[in-house]
Enzyme design. Structure first.
Site, short mmCIF file in Angstrom:
data_model
loop_
_atom_site.label_atom_id
_atom_site.label_comp_id
_atom_site.label_asym_id
_atom_site.label_seq_id
_atom_site.Cartn_x
_atom_site.Cartn_y
_atom_site.Cartn_z
N GLN A 2 36.42 40.95 36.34
CA GLN A 2 35.70 41.27 35.11
C GLN A 2 34.36 40.56 35.12
O GLN A 2 34.18 39.54 35.78
CB GLN A 2 36.51 40.86 33.90
CG GLN A 2 36.95 39.42 33.91
CD GLN A 2 38.17 39.17 33.05
OE1 GLN A 2 38.55 39.98 32.25
NE2 GLN A 2 38.77 38.01 33.21
N GLN A 49 21.03 46.17 45.86
CA GLN A 49 22.04 46.32 46.92
C GLN A 49 23.09 47.37 46.57
O GLN A 49 23.45 47.54 45.42
CB GLN A 49 22.70 44.98 47.23
CG GLN A 49 23.60 44.45 46.14
CD GLN A 49 24.13 43.05 46.45
OE1 GLN A 49 23.75 42.41 47.42
NE2 GLN A 49 25.02 42.58 45.62
N SER A 68 43.70 37.17 36.57
CA SER A 68 44.80 36.23 36.69
C SER A 68 45.96 36.83 37.48
O SER A 68 46.56 36.16 38.32
CB SER A 68 45.27 35.82 35.29
OG SER A 68 46.48 35.13 35.34
N SER A 69 46.27 38.09 37.24
CA SER A 69 47.39 38.75 37.93
C SER A 69 47.19 38.77 39.43
O SER A 69 48.15 38.63 40.19
CB SER A 69 47.55 40.19 37.43
OG SER A 69 47.85 40.20 36.06
N TYR A 73 15.41 38.17 38.02
CA TYR A 73 15.78 38.29 39.43
C TYR A 73 15.04 39.44 40.11
O TYR A 73 14.99 40.56 39.61
CB TYR A 73 17.29 38.51 39.57
CG TYR A 73 17.72 38.52 41.02
CD1 TYR A 73 17.86 37.32 41.71
CD2 TYR A 73 17.95 39.70 41.70
CE1 TYR A 73 18.22 37.31 43.05
CE2 TYR A 73 18.32 39.70 43.03
CZ TYR A 73 18.45 38.50 43.70
OH TYR A 73 18.81 38.49 45.03
N GLU A 87 33.32 38.30 47.18
CA GLU A 87 33.85 37.54 48.32
C GLU A 87 35.35 37.41 48.11
O GLU A 87 35.80 36.73 47.20
CB GLU A 87 33.21 36.15 48.40
CG GLU A 87 31.70 36.17 48.55
CD GLU A 87 30.96 36.01 47.24
OE1 GLU A 87 31.59 35.73 46.20
OE2 GLU A 87 29.73 36.17 47.25
#
Length: 177
Positions: A142, A163, A97-98, A156, A123
């Site tokens: 987080q 990566q 949020s910050s 997966y 991203e």
């Protein structure tokens, strides 16, 4: 069900969940803090100014401990941490949020599949009118973990498995055009 700090600690202790490197203070009541790595990727300009989803996209990779994200700029970055999720656990990447209040968007594709192993590509977008200085090691978001009701039949094992560093889009490899 969202996992608690107690459950996350237990999974880390018995190594069913791997996060490395990690410090205990990263564990929050219902999440684990993720830190910015030192690899960034920027899409290279194309001669016609168009990105085709059918062609491999070229990126410039930069390794640095400080990156200046200009207003309106988009860049891929990586987490400092390497993750290995079991096949009955998924995670959501959430921004802080910050930092959101400064105009820094952390992700727009923030889902981590059961069975994923690797560093997470973030991203980043600067929606502010001022540049934002990014520093490797800085807490930027987080991971919120959720338990599946059963083990995934097909954990997966896709094109981003294993990566390391900020990883370019491989959308051109998709078979379902």
């Amino acid at each position: 069900m969202i996992l608690s700090d107690k459950t996350i600690l237990g999974m880390l202790e018995d190594k069913t969940l791997i996060i490395s490197p990690m410090e205990k203070h990263q564990i929050q009541p219902a999440s684990v803090d993720i830190r910015l790595g030192n690899t960034f990727c920027v899409v290279e300009d194309t001669s016609n100014g168009i990105i085709s989803l059918n062609d491999e996209i070229r990126y410039k990779t930069i390794e640095t401990d400080r990156y200046l994200l200009l207003p309106g700029q988009f860049v891929l970055a990586t987490t400092m941490e390497y993750f290995s999720l079991p096949d009955n656990l998924t995670a959501f990447v959430e921004g802080r949020s910050s930092l959101g209040r400064l105009g820094l968007f952390i992700q727009n594709a923030g889902w981590v599949d059961p069975g994923f192993k690797g560093e997470i590509t973030l991203e980043l977008f600067n929606a502010n009118r001022c540049a934002i200085e990014l520093s490797a090691g800085r807490r930027v978001g987080q991971l919120v973990f959720a338990q599946l009701d059963d083990h995934a039949l097909n954990p997966y094992n896709g094109k981003y498995q294993g990566q390391k560093g900020a990883t370019a889009s491989k959308v051109f490899m998709d078979m379902d055009l």
